[in-house]
Design an enzyme around this catalytic site. Structure first.
Site, PDB file in Angstrom:
ATOM      1  N   HIS A 412      42.707  13.750  56.616  1.00 56.13           N
ATOM      2  CA  HIS A 412      43.791  12.966  56.564  1.00 56.13           C
ATOM      3  C   HIS A 412      44.922  13.291  55.430  1.00 56.13           C
ATOM      4  O   HIS A 412      46.033  13.669  55.498  1.00 56.13           O
ATOM      5  CB  HIS A 412      43.792  11.686  56.669  1.00 56.13           C
ATOM      6  CG  HIS A 412      44.834  10.947  56.571  1.00 56.13           C
ATOM      7  ND1 HIS A 412      45.465  10.289  55.090  1.00 56.13           N
ATOM      8  CD2 HIS A 412      45.976  10.355  57.365  1.00 56.13           C
ATOM      9  CE1 HIS A 412      46.493   9.664  55.439  1.00 56.13           C
ATOM     10  NE2 HIS A 412      46.995   9.847  56.778  1.00 56.13           N
ATOM     11  N   GLU A 671      39.236  59.914  40.466  1.00 55.90           N
ATOM     12  CA  GLU A 671      39.271  59.359  39.016  1.00 55.90           C
ATOM     13  C   GLU A 671      38.341  59.889  38.120  1.00 55.90           C
ATOM     14  O   GLU A 671      38.292  59.448  36.983  1.00 55.90           O
ATOM     15  CB  GLU A 671      38.679  57.801  39.130  1.00 55.90           C
ATOM     16  CG  GLU A 671      37.289  57.810  39.845  1.00 55.90           C
ATOM     17  CD  GLU A 671      36.813  56.468  40.481  1.00 55.90           C
ATOM     18  OE1 GLU A 671      37.443  55.306  40.022  1.00 55.90           O
ATOM     19  OE2 GLU A 671      35.812  56.282  41.167  1.00 55.90           O
ATOM     20  N   GLY A 692      42.422  56.433  41.215  1.00 55.28           N
ATOM     21  CA  GLY A 692      41.921  55.398  40.317  1.00 55.28           C
ATOM     22  C   GLY A 692      42.342  55.632  38.768  1.00 55.28           C
ATOM     23  O   GLY A 692      41.641  56.446  38.037  1.00 55.28           O
ATOM     24  N   SER A 693      43.432  55.214  38.228  1.00 58.45           N
ATOM     25  CA  SER A 693      44.088  55.752  36.996  1.00 58.45           C
ATOM     26  C   SER A 693      43.145  55.108  35.949  1.00 58.45           C
ATOM     27  O   SER A 693      43.255  55.693  34.850  1.00 58.45           O
ATOM     28  CB  SER A 693      45.476  55.347  36.874  1.00 58.45           C
ATOM     29  OG  SER A 693      45.724  53.940  37.114  1.00 58.45           O
ATOM     30  N   ASP A 695      39.731  54.666  35.474  1.00 62.34           N
ATOM     31  CA  ASP A 695      38.658  55.660  35.175  1.00 62.34           C
ATOM     32  C   ASP A 695      39.130  56.991  34.536  1.00 62.34           C
ATOM     33  O   ASP A 695      38.862  57.727  33.706  1.00 62.34           O
ATOM     34  CB  ASP A 695      37.915  55.977  36.264  1.00 62.34           C
ATOM     35  CG  ASP A 695      36.663  54.665  36.035  1.00 62.34           C
ATOM     36  OD1 ASP A 695      36.369  54.322  35.116  1.00 62.34           O
ATOM     37  OD2 ASP A 695      35.871  54.564  37.190  1.00 62.34           O
TER      38      ASP A 695
END
Length: 788
Positions: A412, A671, A692-693, A695
């Site tokens: 409720h 990466e 993957g910028s 790593d």
């Protein structure tokens, strides 16, 4: 016009005669029974019967005078006047013709139903359940009513409930004249849910408005406990396209505590504790969830709009029955403007529970232990209670937020909070004990499925987004999505899919156990074994728990964004991160530098990790094959050499995840510097790169991004990093392969995103909170370029 109408003679054209609830029951019996929608039979008294009852006892003028000039904000006066009217109605006599008609109908229903027969007596107001006038529990419902004398008594109680405090206040708030609303009593054969289960089904997600899912709550026994918020129920999400296609369609299952249930008593109903065994298992099987969803979908398709459905499973015949259905009126009314709240400052978390809505509210705590204390609630207070029921509605609209000890997302308090547009955190278990009366708190429902109550008033932000006015930009914007529970909400943002779905989030936050510990379950020491058993309750085995939960998490994200691609990265935990999972320390090596150690592709091709990786592959194959969510692409992270890439591709193939089969695309994270240097050789093996910028930056600049000593040198826009990025983008474009980026850089630096666009990148995957800012920034730069 008759005093009595049988359900099977009614349709939605009879709204003014029997109200929305009873008209809908008749509509479903008449139009959907042959399609397999099961609705218990019965009959309804008409609006004419109600009006003649009032006239026979000369109550109209008495009620009109009592309500004239009533200040509904004075809750004490409202309670006094309401009680006075209800007493008069219950003490009145039914006209003889009406009484005879009810008795005759009841005897006929009894003959049709056989031994051990009882009914529910339900209310159906003539202005109830219209799209603009739907509210939770406005009038009363009485269960397990036996014998004709008891039925006559409870019909008068239902008539009287038109003058509940909440109903009086609601009509005033919504502009309904009291005398224009009549009441129909529905007398419906009881389903033996006391021996089975019951709950609610919405044919959309109640929090995000996502239309392709059916949200089901379920608990043991009769449904009143769930609606009142007295139990934390099991929850299920079912995917409509999967249901239509005959595929596995249950996207997610969540086991509720289900501490109590309501069953038949000597007179009426009683509440009892559930057994430990009932708490440990789901109250519906997968087959029953699917059958219920099938009926719900038929009902939605018949009415042509999202529906709010009450259902019950009969413990004697094992069948699922629909008790009532009404239009869903909150999310289905929302437009193309999104309000996005977000916390911008941290604070002490006092309690947590299930989040209802996505807003944030701030105010002083008002702990209320009973309806008699309601007059203490002032506008802007945070209403804190064990649970709420419909008697609380007159003051709930004053609250800045609602917090309860008990309840799930269809109780409720949750339903009313959604209707009022205020945040609610339900099922905290300890709010009335922990939260101090008068203390300022912030109630946040803007952080996913978990609602949090913070001490004080930390800062938050509000964005309003007009989705139909987003400008065109020369790149695809995708999203980084880790949390399955937020996927439906994130999918409302403009997007071209998910550029990074992280399995680690699901493994860490939903599963929380090392996969090898699940596989070795039988050989573990007793305390660890017991904890794994507790966490994996409701599933066939601990290993099955891992597979199912991982598949459910990925399926939720894939369904939310379908038909757009969802690029799922295989788990990329480092050994120290895996060790933090339950049982992980038994299996993980101690590495001097885990950042460049046993992670990514090296793990997948390792014989030591082979069985654990197999569970991951089985989950992904299940999502694509059994759920039919072939928009899932698979991404391999941290690949050091071309030879390693070939090995991982063969491992995936051995688990039935073969590039090109059923349209499966394999993407590689770019990466490691070697990935960009030998881009063409890697791309021969994959369908594309996702950069993957993070790593790539740390490995190019030879720094540990977790080390504060060299953190200031970390820069994705360093010329050496950009040289490798440009090389990877150029190679992919030349070879006609997918090229995107899913690293943190573009989310933090819009100018970096612009540079990537200028290099010709195909897609940029951003954190959801930066989608709009980056989108509008790129659009502005595009306008400047065109005009300049």
């Amino acid at each position: 016009m008759a005093y009595i109408r049988w359900f099977d003679t009614l349709s939605m054209k009879d709204l003014e005669h029997v109200g929305g609830k009873n008209a809908s029951i008749g509509e479903m019996i008449a139009k959907l029974s042959q399609a397999g929608v099961r609705v218990p039979g019965g009959f309804a008294t008409t609006a004419l019967a109600f009006r003649e009852f009032l006239a026979h006892n000369r109550l109209e003028e008495r009620i009109r005078k009592a309500l004239e000039g009533l200040n509904i904000d004075d809750v004490d006066e409202l309670a006094r006047v309401g009680a006075q009217i209800r007493a008069a109605v219950e003490a009145a006599e039914l006209p003889k013709d009406l009484e005879v008609a009810i008795v005759d109908a009841y005897i006929r229903l009894q003959r049709q139903s056989g031994a051990d027969f009882s009914v529910a007596v339900r209310s159906s107001a003539t202005a109830e359940d219209l799209p603009e006038a739907s509210f939770a529990g406005q009038q009363e419902t009485f269960l397990n009513v036996k014998g004709v004398d008891s039925v006559l008594l409870h019909i008068k109680k239902v008539f009287a409930s038109l003058y509940n405090d909440r109903a009086i206040a609601y009509r005033v708030h919504h502009g309904f004249a009291h005398e224009e609303v009549a009441l129909s009593a529905g007398v419906q054969r009881m389903v033996r849910a006391d021996l089975g289960a019951s709950g609610v089904a919405f044919t959309l997600d109640t929090e995000s408005g996502f239309r392709e899912a059916i949200f089901i709550t379920s608990s043991w026994g009769l449904g009143e406990m769930l609606v009142q918020g007295a139990v934390n129920p099991d929850e299920f999400y079912v995917y409509k396209p999967g249901l239509r296609a005959g595929k596995k369609a249950i996207l997610q299952r969540s086991l509720g505590s289900k501490l109590q249930k309501m069953v038949y008593g000597e007179n009426g109903v009683v509440t009892v504790e559930t057994s430990p065994e009932e708490r440990r298992r789901f109250s519906l099987s997968d087959a029953e969830v699917t059958e219920l969803a099938r009926q719900a979908l038929l009902i939605e398709e018949h009415y042509g709009r999202p529906m709010d459905i009450e259902w019950a499973k009969d413990g004697l015949d094992g069948q699922i029955y629909i008790l009532q259905a009404r239009p869903e009126t909150v999310q289905s009314r929302s437009g193309r403007v999104i309000e996005r709240f977000s916390m911008s400052e941290g604070a002490e978390i006092l309690v947590t529970g299930r989040a209802v809505g996505s807003r944030i509210g701030i105010g002083p705590v008002r702990v209320i232990h009973s309806p008699k204390e309601m007059n203490r609630v002032q506008p802007g207070d945070v209403l804190v209670a064990d649970m709420t029921d419909p008697d609380w509605e007159p003051v709930m609209k004053r609250a800045a937020a609602i917090v309860t000890n008990r309840g799930g997302r269809t109780c409720h308090a949750a339903i009313v909070a959604r209707e009022l547009g205020i945040p609610a955190v339900v099922g905290t278990s300890e709010a009335t004990r922990v939260l101090q009366d008068g203390a300022t708190v912030t109630v946040s429902c803007a952080e996913g499925d978990t609602g949090r109550v913070y001490a004080g008033a930390p800062k938050f932000e509000l964005q309003r987004i007009e989705l139909d006015k987003m400008p065109e930009i020369p790149v695809k914007i995708m999203m980084n999505v880790a949390s399955p529970e937020r996927a439906f909400s994130f999918a409302n943002l403009p997007n071209a899919g998910v550029g990074l779905a992280r399995l680690e989030f699901i493994i860490n936050n939903v599963i929380g156990i090392h996969p090898k510990a699940l596989l070795d379950y039988e050989r573990l020491e007793p305390a660890l074994k017991a904890e794994i058993e507790r966490r994996s309750a409701g599933y066939a085995s601990p290993a099955d728990f891992f597979r199912e939960k991982l598949a459910e998490g990925v399926a939720m994200i894939a369904a939310a964004f379908a038909p757009h691609p969802v690029i799922v990265r295989l788990s990329d935990f480092k050994s120290n991160e895996y060790a933090h999972l339950l049982g992980g320390s038994l299996y993980e090596p101690k590495e001097e530098n885990p950042m460049i150690g046993f992670r990514g592709a090296s793990r997948y091709r390792s014989a030591d990790f082979a069985e654990a990786f197999a569970l991951e592959c089985q989950a992904l194959k299940k999502v694509r094959d059994e759920f039919g969510l072939t928009n899932v692409w698979i991404m391999v992270p941290f690949v050091r050499t071309v030879g390693e890439a070939r090995q991982v591709i063969e491992v995936l193939k051995s688990h039935g995840l073969e590039r090109g089969q059923d349209g499966l695309k394999l993407i590689m994270m770019c990466e490691v510097p070697s990935n960009a240097i030998l881009a063409e050789q890697f791309l021969e093996l994959f369908d594309g790169f996702s950069i993957g910028s993070n790593d790539l930056t740390q490995l190019t600049l030879a720094l540990d991004r977790d080390s504060g000593l060299v953190a200031e040198l970390f820069d994705e826009q360093d010329e050496a990093v950009k040289f490798l990025l440009a090389r990877a983008i150029g190679a992919a474009k030349k070879m006609g392969k997918y090229i995107g980026i899913c690293g943190q850089g573009p989310s933090d630096h819009p100018e970096f995103a612009l540079w990537l666009v200028e290099q010709g990148i195909e897609s940029i995957s951003l954190n959801p909170d930066s989608v709009l800012e980056t989108w509008l920034y790129l659009a502005e730069k595009q306008r400047e370029k065109v005009s300049g």
